[in-house]
Enzyme design. Structure first.
Site, short mmCIF file in Angstrom:
data_model
loop_
_atom_site.label_atom_id
_atom_site.label_comp_id
_atom_site.label_asym_id
_atom_site.label_seq_id
_atom_site.Cartn_x
_atom_site.Cartn_y
_atom_site.Cartn_z
N ASP A 1 -74.05 -18.53 -12.42
CA ASP A 1 -75.11 -17.68 -11.84
C ASP A 1 -75.55 -16.64 -12.86
O ASP A 1 -75.24 -15.45 -12.73
CB ASP A 1 -74.54 -17.03 -10.56
CG ASP A 1 -75.54 -16.12 -9.87
OD1 ASP A 1 -76.75 -16.24 -10.13
OD2 ASP A 1 -75.09 -15.28 -9.05
C1 SPV Z 1 -76.90 -14.22 -4.38
O1 SPV Z 1 -76.66 -14.73 -3.26
O2 SPV Z 1 -77.09 -14.91 -5.39
C2 SPV Z 1 -76.98 -12.77 -4.52
C3 SPV Z 1 -76.19 -11.92 -3.64
O3 SPV Z 1 -77.63 -12.33 -5.44
S1 SPV Z 1 -74.70 -11.57 -4.47
O4 SPV Z 1 -74.05 -12.84 -4.76
O5 SPV Z 1 -73.93 -10.73 -3.59
O6 SPV Z 1 -75.02 -10.88 -5.72
MG MG Z 2 -78.20 -13.72 -6.87
#
Ligand code: SPV
Ligand code: MG
Length: 289
Positions: free
Chosen positions: A62
């Site tokens: 991510d």
């Molecule tokens: C996501 O769901 O990718 C978000 C929320 O950005 S968090 O994972 O809490 O950053």
């Molecule tokens: Mg996110």
């Protein structure tokens, strides 16, 4: 339709419940699931396209590595088979020049809202907090990004600014100052993020924010402070609650469990009662027969 519909439910509902959906199948669950509680029918009001779960689903980190077109293929696949509104997480939104172009594409897709976070450089998932290197964007620079985004789009797409101050260990006042700047720059809503187990700080933020802005939609993502209930967020002045990763987190252990069981038992017989029956999967999608 989804864009207008989202604005209407935001006006009429006390709190909108949004569920993470990473695929058309998970979105169909979010679209159709409901629960009758006394006189009230509880259901999800829309979908969250999460950078974390979209990336994870593709086996990628991510870190803003999926481009917007990959993300929108997922969104369009979800739109093919559902009717509810969708909010997309577009990380930092990238360079301002790219953001302006991408927001036009996102608006055309029928997406109801984007959430853009005020980080810069290589984005890491917020739930890491200060355990990894992550930097917040300068207030003025991020405000410019918001106003450029508003200029690049019509009012169909809502642009929600996401504040990462609490994630990065900065004080509440920094978050509040940013909220003011972002609303002045034209943000259609504010998401305040926190990775604290205790919702105290986001309640404090909501209290102060609501004194200044009575109408601006406020978004909570209670992944860490998950003991908080939707009604408590509603009472604190939040308009949208996003359950940001739960559908993917639920499916992964279920798949891991069956994979291991089949190996161990040399057959699937022992697992049949814990999984969907063949009859049910054949009946699930209309037109299969
Ligand atoms: C996501 O769901 O990718 C978000 C929320 O950005 S968090 O994972 O809490 O950053
Ligand atoms: Mg996110």
């Amino acid at each position: 339709n989804r864009q207008d519909y989202f604005k209407r439910i935001l006006q009429s509902k006390k709190i909108c419940r949004i569920l993470e959906t990473h695929s058309p199948l998970s979105a169909l669950i979010a679209e159709n699931i409901f629960f009758e509680k006394k006189e009230e029918r509880l259901e999800f009001d829309g979908f969250w396209s999460s950078s974390l779960t979209d990336s994870t689903l593709k086996g990628k980190p991510d870190i803003e590595v999926l481009d917007i077109n990959q993300r929108l293929i997922n969104v369009n696949d979800i739109f093919d088979v559902t009717t509810k509104p969708l909010i997309i997480d577009i990380d930092t939104g990238g360079k301002i020049e790219h953001l302006e172009i991408n927001l036009k594409t996102i608006e055309r897709s029928g997406t109801s809202a984007v959430i853009i976070e005020d980080k810069k450089g290589l984005k890491k998932n917020s739930l890491f907090g200060t355990s990894v290197k992550q930097e917040q964007e300068n207030v003025k620079v991020f405000s410019k990004k918001i106003s450029a985004g508003k200029k690049a789009t019509t009012n169909k797409l809502m642009i929600i600014a996401r504040i990462e101050s609490l994630i990065l260990g900065k004080p509440l006042n920094d978050a509040l100052l940013r909220a003011e700047n972002y609303v002045e720059a034209g943000a259609d809503g504010i998401m305040i993020h926190s990775k604290d187990k205790n919702p105290k700080e986001i309640f404090k933020f909501a209290e102060k924010f609501r004194k200044k802005f009575t109408e601006v939609p406020l978004v909570a993502v209670p992944s860490s402070y998950n003991s908080v209930k939707d009604v408590q967020l509603e009472n604190a002045g939040f308009n949208i609650v996003i359950y940001a990763n739960h559908m993917l987190r639920a499916s992964y252990p279920a798949m891991q469990k069956i994979a291991l069981e089949i190996l161990k038992n040399g057959r699937s017989y022992e697992s049949e009662k814990t999984i969907m029956s063949i009859g049910n999967i054949l009946d699930l999608i209309p037109g299969t027969k």
